[in-house]
Design a protein around this motif. Structure first.
Motif, short mmCIF file in Angstrom:
data_model
loop_
_atom_site.label_atom_id
_atom_site.label_comp_id
_atom_site.label_asym_id
_atom_site.label_seq_id
_atom_site.Cartn_x
_atom_site.Cartn_y
_atom_site.Cartn_z
N ALA A 1 0.99 -1.11 0.01
CA ALA A 1 -0.03 -0.02 -0.04
C ALA A 1 0.84 1.05 -0.18
CB ALA A 1 -0.91 0.14 1.20
N ALA A 2 2.05 1.30 0.80
CA ALA A 2 3.00 2.34 0.90
C ALA A 2 3.79 2.44 -0.43
CB ALA A 2 3.83 2.43 1.83
N ALA A 3 4.08 1.38 -1.08
CA ALA A 3 4.95 1.70 -2.37
C ALA A 3 4.01 1.94 -3.54
CB ALA A 3 5.54 0.21 -2.40
N PHE A 4 2.63 1.74 -3.61
CA PHE A 4 2.14 1.67 -4.74
C PHE A 4 0.78 2.69 -4.64
CE2 PHE A 4 4.20 -1.90 -5.43
CZ PHE A 4 4.92 -1.72 -6.48
N ASP A 5 1.11 3.50 -3.41
CA ASP A 5 -0.05 4.24 -3.15
C ASP A 5 -1.20 4.86 -4.01
OD1 ASP A 5 -1.35 5.90 -1.09
OD2 ASP A 5 -0.25 7.79 -1.53
N GLY A 6 -2.28 4.32 -4.18
CA GLY A 6 -3.22 4.85 -5.04
C GLY A 6 -3.10 4.30 -6.47
N ARG A 7 -2.01 3.38 -6.86
CA ARG A 7 -1.97 3.13 -8.29
C ARG A 7 -2.37 1.81 -8.20
NH1 ARG A 7 3.72 3.71 -10.22
NH2 ARG A 7 4.44 3.04 -7.99
N MET A 8 -2.95 1.12 -7.30
CA MET A 8 -3.35 -0.16 -7.39
C MET A 8 -4.50 -0.21 -6.28
SD MET A 8 -2.39 -1.70 -4.49
CE MET A 8 -1.83 -0.44 -3.38
N GLU A 9 -5.12 -1.28 -6.50
CA GLU A 9 -6.18 -1.60 -5.65
C GLU A 9 -6.28 -2.95 -4.81
OE1 GLU A 9 -10.99 -2.58 -5.89
OE2 GLU A 9 -10.16 -1.34 -7.29
N LEU A 10 -6.10 -2.91 -3.50
CA LEU A 10 -5.97 -4.02 -2.43
C LEU A 10 -7.31 -4.43 -2.19
CD1 LEU A 10 -2.98 -2.94 0.15
CD2 LEU A 10 -3.12 -4.87 -1.71
N GLY A 11 -7.31 -5.96 -2.36
CA GLY A 11 -8.72 -6.52 -2.03
C GLY A 11 -8.75 -6.84 -0.66
N ARG A 12 -9.85 -7.57 -0.08
CA ARG A 12 -9.77 -7.89 1.43
C ARG A 12 -8.71 -9.09 1.57
NH1 ARG A 12 -16.21 -8.66 0.94
NH2 ARG A 12 -15.55 -9.54 -1.02
N PHE A 13 -8.67 -9.00 2.90
CA PHE A 13 -7.75 -10.16 3.64
C PHE A 13 -8.48 -11.25 3.91
CE2 PHE A 13 -4.79 -11.33 6.89
CZ PHE A 13 -3.16 -11.03 6.38
N HIS A 14 -8.43 -12.48 2.98
CA HIS A 14 -9.25 -13.65 3.16
C HIS A 14 -8.65 -14.49 4.05
CE1 HIS A 14 -12.44 -12.19 0.30
NE2 HIS A 14 -11.42 -11.86 -0.37
N GLU A 15 -9.13 -14.79 5.30
CA GLU A 15 -8.49 -15.80 6.13
C GLU A 15 -9.19 -17.25 5.99
OE1 GLU A 15 -7.00 -14.76 9.84
OE2 GLU A 15 -7.57 -12.71 9.34
N ARG A 16 -9.35 -17.40 4.75
CA ARG A 16 -9.80 -18.76 4.32
C ARG A 16 -9.87 -19.01 2.68
NH1 ARG A 16 -14.83 -17.69 1.56
NH2 ARG A 16 -15.63 -15.86 2.15
N PRO A 17 -9.79 -20.05 2.05
CA PRO A 17 -9.74 -20.19 0.70
C PRO A 17 -11.00 -19.34 0.04
CG PRO A 17 -9.18 -22.26 1.69
CD PRO A 17 -9.82 -21.51 2.90
N VAL A 18 -10.87 -18.85 -1.09
CA VAL A 18 -11.62 -18.14 -1.92
C VAL A 18 -11.70 -18.40 -3.12
CG1 VAL A 18 -12.90 -15.78 -2.35
CG2 VAL A 18 -11.85 -15.98 -0.06
N GLY A 19 -12.94 -18.61 -3.63
CA GLY A 19 -13.00 -18.98 -5.38
C GLY A 19 -11.90 -20.11 -5.65
#
Length: 117
Positions: free
Chosen positions: A34-52
């Motif tokens: 987040a700090a390195a690419f501030d606003g240039r990418m989008e971070l998704g949720r932190f999933h503490e289970r397998p998803v998709g």
């Protein structure tokens, strides 16, 4: 198989994989991303289970094709031993995940049934 041009890639996703033992490292890496690419990418949720199709806990980084070299290089150099799965988004999710994917670190078997395989 039909050839696609780079213009077919609408965006890229990188999925950082982790488990209970590497959760804190994954969260710390997420903050550094987040700090390195501030606003240039989008971070998704932190999933503490397998998803998709993802067989492990994960979070997603979504970014434009023009950032691929910078983000993939940064992840390669700074992933701290975590595994990262990258795939393009061309509109064919199964192909993108199964045939066009890249791994940084170890690869994992995806649950392709979640994508209709």
């Amino acid at each position: 198989m039909t050839d696609l041009s780079a213009a077919a890639v609408a965006s890229w996703h990188a999925h950082v994989y982790f488990d209970a033992g590497s959760r804190d490292a994954a969260f710390a890496l997420r903050e550094r991303i987040a700090a390195a690419f501030d606003g240039r990418m989008e971070l998704g949720r932190f999933h503490e289970r397998p998803v998709g199709p993802h067989p492990m806990w994960s979070y997603q980084i979504a970014f434009a094709p023009g950032l691929f070299a910078e983000i993939a290089t940064w992840l390669t150099l700074n992933r701290g031993g975590l595994d990262v799965f990258l795939h393009p988004n061309t509109g064919d999710s199964l192909r993108d995940h199964r045939d066009c994917a890249l791994w940084i670190g170890r690869s994992h078997e995806l649950n392709l049934r979640a994508l209709g395989a």
